[in-house]
Design an enzyme around this catalytic site. Structure first.
Site, short mmCIF file in Angstrom:
data_model
loop_
_atom_site.label_atom_id
_atom_site.label_comp_id
_atom_site.label_asym_id
_atom_site.label_seq_id
_atom_site.Cartn_x
_atom_site.Cartn_y
_atom_site.Cartn_z
N LYS A 131 1.03 -1.30 0.05
CA LYS A 131 0.01 -0.06 0.08
C LYS A 131 0.81 1.28 0.03
O LYS A 131 2.07 1.14 0.13
CB LYS A 131 -1.02 0.03 1.16
CG LYS A 131 -1.90 -1.19 1.25
CD LYS A 131 -2.75 -1.29 0.04
CE LYS A 131 -3.84 -2.66 -0.01
NZ LYS A 131 -3.27 -3.77 -0.16
C1 LIG Z 1 -9.50 -3.37 -1.85
C2 LIG Z 1 -8.85 -4.06 -0.46
N1 LIG Z 1 -9.64 -4.44 0.50
C3 LIG Z 1 -8.97 -4.79 1.39
C4 LIG Z 1 -7.88 -5.39 1.58
C5 LIG Z 1 -7.30 -6.19 2.83
O1 LIG Z 1 -6.08 -5.34 3.25
P1 LIG Z 1 -5.25 -6.08 4.47
O2 LIG Z 1 -4.27 -6.98 3.75
O3 LIG Z 1 -4.55 -5.01 5.00
O4 LIG Z 1 -6.06 -6.86 5.35
C6 LIG Z 1 -7.07 -4.93 0.36
C7 LIG Z 1 -5.64 -5.54 0.32
O5 LIG Z 1 -4.89 -5.76 -0.48
C8 LIG Z 1 -7.53 -4.40 -0.77
O6 LIG Z 1 -6.86 -4.06 -1.60
#
Ligand SMILES: Cc1ncc(COP(=O)(O)O)c(C=O)c1O
Length: 396
Positions: free
Chosen positions: A200
């Site tokens: 990110k």
């Molecule tokens: C659109 C979206 N939602 C949720 C997530 C979940 O994030 P995390 O890996 O921090 O749980 C991601 C991660 O890639 C994402 O791109």
């Protein structure tokens, strides 16, 4: 940072290449960050503590004073948001048909049902024209995604939500530093969730945040975050509900504290690199570039669509040939309703044509702040070369 030896690519001729491997994403961690982490490790207090509180305070300030709660991931924060909103069995949540699986999986995990709505081809964001038609008497929330950091039209979204009496849980996992009409995503709205995964725009290694206004709801989120434990004023503990365990560590928070002040510079560099892609990415057959309108966009990713109909190779082979040239290419994302889980749950295989097309054709090209302009040239050159060798009706 040196590439992993196992990532050392071979050229088409099989010879190891001199140029370092270019992944599609890479975090920017400086020596100060490493030192800050080492300080935490030396301190004797490595789990949730002063650093986490300081990081939450910094996030709260960043979001204009709203409450910011950290979690071990955006997935955990999204799940807590749904629970806080009281969403569970029998409820429907409207969400885009193209996103990372976590967006829809969390809806299932709280016992509710995701209702998929197609995305717009240009923006890749949920088609707000179709959202209203998808609202039923069981709809409790809309869960949109700011895809690749491109802001959803918040005025329109919240107008619909308010008029129809449903909650909004924004999946802003990819949208740190994005803005809508000049205001940061997260600085307004209902329940807004960010990710600090290493890919990110800023990272805490793994981590996420829930941003909200209500102190009552924050208390409930805290119960879900940490075993349902409530501490009484007398210093006793009690357990109110079967909460989970998703508190951020001070090690992770130290990384976040070092990243947040650099976020604007990271995003400014991402915008420059995206502009360079728009100027230089020409190939035959030409991939369809993402929409150019980049107001408020943090360019978390750059995802063209391959012109597969005019190519002799599929996407997998395109990715393999790019990898041979030392370039990492990602796929974000297959359409959610086409995944085995959702097919098994009875979602029709077709019906969201834009999500399905994106799912088939999308590729994610390298884009991260430490890239040089010459890296973009290198990617564009490799795309040109691979596509020239894969042009239907042309040389194979
Ligand atoms: C659109 C979206 N939602 C949720 C997530 C979940 O994030 P995390 O890996 O921090 O749980 C991601 C991660 O890639 C994402 O791109």
């Amino acid at each position: 940072m040196a590439p992993e030896p196992s990532h050392k690519p071979l050229s088409a001729s099989g010879a190891a290449q001199d140029e370092p491997y270019l992944p599609f994403a890479r975090p920017s961690l400086d020596e100060d960050t490493i030192e800050a982490v080492a300080d935490v490790l030396r301190s004797g207090w490595i789990t949730t503590g002063a650093r986490t509180r300081a990081f939450e305070a910094a996030l709260s300030e960043y979001f204009g004073g709203r409450i910011a709660m950290t979690f071990t991931s955006a997935t955990a924060a999204l799940e807590a948001a749904l629970l806080v909103a009281g969403i569970g069995p029998g409820d429907e949540v409207i969400t885009p048909a193209m996103s990372f699986a976590a967006t829809a999986n969390v809806i299932l995990r709280v016992g509710a049902e995701p209702v998929f709505v197609d995305v717009k081809l240009a923006s890749r964001n949920i088609d707000l024209d179709q959202v209203e038609a998808a609202i039923t008497s069981r709809t409790r929330a809309i869960l949109p995604v700011h895809f690749a950091g491109r802001p959803v039209d918040l005025d329109r979204l919240y107008e619909i939500a308010r008029r129809r009496g449903v909650r909004v849980i924004e999946d802003a996992a990819q949208a740190m530093g994005s803005t809508w009409r000049g205001q940061r995503i997260g600085a307004r709205g209902d329940l807004v969730v960010f990710s600090f995964h290493p890919n990110k725009n800023m990272t805490t290694i793994e981590g996420g945040a829930l941003v909200l206004d209500s102190a009552e709801e924050a208390k409930l989120a805290e119960l879900h975050r940490f075993h349902g434990i409530r501490r009484t004023p007398e210093g006793d503990i009690d357990v109110e509900l079967a909460g989970g365990k998703s508190n951020l560590t001070d090690v992770a928070a130290a990384v976040g504290l070092a990243q947040l002040p650099r976020l604007d510079a990271f995003n400014a560099r991402r915008r420059e690199l995206a502009a360079l892609y728009f100027a230089r990415l020409n190939a035959d057959p030409q991939p369809a570039l993402p929409a150019r309108d980049d107001a408020g966009h943090n360019w978390h990713m750059f995802n063209p669509l391959l012109a597969l109909g005019r190519m002799t190779i599929g996407r997998g082979e395109f990715i393999r040939r790019m990898h041979e040239r030392g370039i990492g290419v990602g796929v974000h994302y297959p359409a959610l309703h086409e995944l085995a889980l959702y097919r098994r749950l009875g979602h029709a295989r077709h019906g969201h044509p834009n999500a399905e097309r994106i799912g088939r054709e999308t590729v994610t090209l390298p884009l991260f702040p430490a890239m040089a302009d010459s890296d973009v040239e290198r990617v564009c050159g490799a795309v040109r070369e691979v596509l020239a060798g894969a042009k239907a009706g042309g040389a194979a």
